[in-house]
Scaffold this motif. Structure first.
Motif, PDB file in Angstrom:
ATOM      1  N   GLU A   1      -5.948  -3.842  -9.077  1.00  0.00           N
ATOM      2  CA  GLU A   1      -7.165  -4.500  -8.596  1.00  0.00           C
ATOM      3  C   GLU A   1      -6.825  -5.596  -7.583  1.00  0.00           C
ATOM      4  OE1 GLU A   1      -6.397  -3.853 -11.625  1.00  0.00           O
ATOM      5  OE2 GLU A   1      -8.031  -2.714 -12.569  1.00  0.00           O
TER       6      GLU A   1
ATOM      7  N   GLU B   1      -5.121   5.969  -2.529  1.00  0.00           N
ATOM      8  CA  GLU B   1      -6.451   5.354  -2.428  1.00  0.00           C
ATOM      9  C   GLU B   1      -6.497   4.234  -1.392  1.00  0.00           C
ATOM     10  OE1 GLU B   1      -4.225   3.041  -5.610  1.00  0.00           O
ATOM     11  OE2 GLU B   1      -4.377   5.106  -4.876  1.00  0.00           O
ATOM     12  N   LEU B   2      -5.328   3.749  -0.971  1.00  0.00           N
ATOM     13  CA  LEU B   2      -5.262   2.678   0.029  1.00  0.00           C
ATOM     14  C   LEU B   2      -4.705   3.182   1.360  1.00  0.00           C
ATOM     15  CD1 LEU B   2      -3.891  -0.239  -2.215  1.00  0.00           C
ATOM     16  CD2 LEU B   2      -6.254   0.195  -1.538  1.00  0.00           C
TER      17      LEU B   2
ATOM     18  N   GLY C   1      -5.859  -3.938  -4.311  1.00  0.00           N
ATOM     19  CA  GLY C   1      -7.048  -3.402  -3.653  1.00  0.00           C
ATOM     20  C   GLY C   1      -7.878  -4.491  -3.010  1.00  0.00           C
TER      21      GLY C   1
ATOM     22  N   THR D   1       0.810  -1.225   0.000  1.00  0.00           N
ATOM     23  CA  THR D   1       0.000   0.000   0.000  1.00  0.00           C
ATOM     24  C   THR D   1       0.840   1.271   0.000  1.00  0.00           C
ATOM     25  OG1 THR D   1      -0.113  -0.094   2.434  1.00  0.00           O
ATOM     26  CG2 THR D   1      -1.916  -1.123   1.195  1.00  0.00           C
TER      27      THR D   1
ATOM     28  N   ARG E   1       0.259   4.607  -2.292  1.00  0.00           N
ATOM     29  CA  ARG E   1      -1.044   4.532  -2.949  1.00  0.00           C
ATOM     30  C   ARG E   1      -2.057   5.283  -2.085  1.00  0.00           C
ATOM     31  NH1 ARG E   1      -1.228   0.370  -6.901  1.00  0.00           N
ATOM     32  NH2 ARG E   1       0.699  -0.850  -6.933  1.00  0.00           N
TER      33      ARG E   1
ATOM     34  N   ASP F   1     -13.426  -7.870   0.809  1.00  0.00           N
ATOM     35  CA  ASP F   1     -11.973  -7.790   0.598  1.00  0.00           C
ATOM     36  C   ASP F   1     -11.273  -8.878   1.410  1.00  0.00           C
ATOM     37  OD1 ASP F   1     -12.247  -5.607  -1.088  1.00  0.00           O
ATOM     38  OD2 ASP F   1     -12.049  -4.154   0.541  1.00  0.00           O
TER      39      ASP F   1
ATOM     40  N   SER G   1      -6.087   1.368   4.402  1.00  0.00           N
ATOM     41  CA  SER G   1      -5.495   0.043   4.599  1.00  0.00           C
ATOM     42  C   SER G   1      -4.090   0.151   5.176  1.00  0.00           C
ATOM     43  CB  SER G   1      -5.443  -0.709   3.255  1.00  0.00           C
ATOM     44  OG  SER G   1      -6.747  -0.905   2.748  1.00  0.00           O
TER      45      SER G   1
ATOM     46  N   GLY H   1      -7.829  -4.263   1.033  1.00  0.00           N
ATOM     47  CA  GLY H   1      -9.027  -3.533   1.415  1.00  0.00           C
ATOM     48  C   GLY H   1      -9.618  -4.043   2.723  1.00  0.00           C
TER      49      GLY H   1
END
Length: 424
Positions: free
Chosen positions: A348, A82-83, A351, A77, A80, A360, A86, A355
């Motif tokens: 993907e 968007e993560l 994620g 992660t 990133r 997830d 996490s 997630g």
């Protein structure tokens, strides 16, 4: 003349009978007190040292496995946005497991009973420092993170986990030794109680009958009381020795050992979950896919599989099924992640792996682990309750035989005092 010749034999025989009775009573007193004190001490060793050491060693192996899984999540992660959620979750879990490992190692060092165990713990501390250095390098190296993480996970699997395994085996061996020593003590205690207690009862009853016949007296209240006190001591004494042994034996076989086996399976599942992350970090190195399949196969079948270690008479079938079904759901997620990675859909796959939403992989694994943790905690609590029950059962027993048998000795002397006075 015959009567006068026989008369001196009476005090001599009485003196001999009383002496033997008192010696047997004294031997029973000393042996019973020593045995009960020793059993109490050995139960304390099991409860305060051997069992906590075994549980601590199992916890150490589990915490180390999860530490590496969280580092893998952090590497995946990193960078990133968007993560970010996490990554924060993984960082918190890594720090928590790190504190857990430090606590386990300090406790292991404090309770180590030999130089070999102490050496293992010191090696673990040294290797843990090397591992954390590699982790720090992996988290700060940017594009080179995968190489440093590979070095870190190699330290874990080649040094830390094997040493943790040796420590766990040593602690379990010590637990078996503690149980064996206590079992020997309680067996000796029962034998002594039966032999010496039986001999004392025979002597007390025989002395009562002999006095009644020789002196043509009614039965002695003092000797009757001494006989009853002896019986009232021997029955609960034997009962306590047998019951505490059976209770602690069942606690070990039905609570502690299943708890340790489940903890080991839990650690393997964490290590297997980390293999999914390692597969992505290594750009599809087939070794990690095979390693996951090997560990997952062991978790799903055999004597060490989840259906066995998460099941038993102490677990509702529904709870065992929940553990197995939730693990299988996570494994299905692992297969989807691998397919996405093989298809070049790395973002993907990452994620889905990291997630924390329902569906997830991280969520599915946490859902599975919660079911395992509930069973493990229940087993540990039940073992602790059984141990407390045994400690309560043994309370006062190192001193009870001294009080009862001391009174028996006084009653015997009181019963024959007037008989000896007739020959002065």
């Amino acid at each position: 003349m015959a009567r006068r010749a026989a008369r001196p034999e009476t005090p001599a025989r009485l003196r001999l009978w009383v002496t033997v009775t008192l010696l047997v009573a004294a031997a029973l007193l000393v042996s019973a007190c020593l045995v009960m004190a020793r059993v109490q001490q050995q139960v304390r060793i099991i409860g305060d040292q051997a069992a906590p050491q075994a549980a601590n060693a199992a916890d150490l192996y589990f915490a180390l496995s999860d530490m590496d899984a969280q580092v893998a999540r952090l590497v995946l992660t990193s960078g990133r946005a968007e993560l970010a959620g996490s990554q924060i979750d993984a960082l918190g879990a890594y720090q928590q497991r790190g504190r857990q490992v430090d606590t386990d190692l300090q406790l292991s060092l404090t309770t180590a009973t030999g130089e070999a165990e102490r050496a293992i713990v010191l090696d673990l501390m040294h290797d843990l420092g090397v591992y954390r250095e590699r982790v720090w390098q992996a988290l700060t190296a940017g594009p080179s993170a995968a190489g440093y993480y590979t070095q870190a996970t190699n330290v874990l699997h080649l040094d830390l986990l094997p040493a943790a395994t040796r420590l766990r085996e040593a602690s379990e061996e010590r637990l078996d030794q503690a149980y064996g020593e206590k079992g020997l003590t309680q067996t000796v205690g029962v034998i002594l109680a039966v032999l010496l207690g039986g001999a004392l009862l025979v002597l007390l009853i025989g002395l009562q009958v002999w006095l009644a016949r020789r002196f043509r007296r009614i039965l002695s209240p003092a000797l009757i009381t001494a006989t009853l006190l002896t019986v009232l001591l021997l029955v609960p004494l034997t009962f306590v020795l047998v019951v505490q042994g059976r209770t602690l034996g069942e606690a070990r076989d039905q609570r502690l050992i299943p708890f340790l086996d489940l903890s080991q399976a839990r650690a393997v599942s964490y290590d297997a979950a980390a293999d999914t992350s390692r597969y992505l970090i290594s750009n599809g190195l087939d070794y990690y896919r095979q390693d996951f399949d090997r560990k997952a196969g062991a978790l799903e079948a055999g004597d060490s599989g989840l259906p066995t270690v998460a099941g038993g008479s102490d677990v509702a079938p529904f709870n065992t099924e929940q553990v197995v079904e939730r693990w299988q759901a996570f494994r299905a997620g692992h297969e989807r992640i691998v397919k996405l990675a093989d298809a070049g859909q790395e973002a993907e796959a990452i994620g889905l792996l990291t997630g924390i939403r329902r569906g997830d992989a991280a969520f599915d694994f946490s859902y599975y682990d919660a079911a395992v943790a509930d069973i493990a905690a229940d087993r540990k609590d039940r073992f602790d309750r059984d141990l407390r029950d045994v400690e309560i059962l043994l309370t006062g027993w190192p001193w009870i035989p001294a009080g009862v048998l001391g009174l028996v000795i006084l009653l015997v002397l009181l019963a024959v005092r007037k008989r000896f006075a007739e020959y002065r």
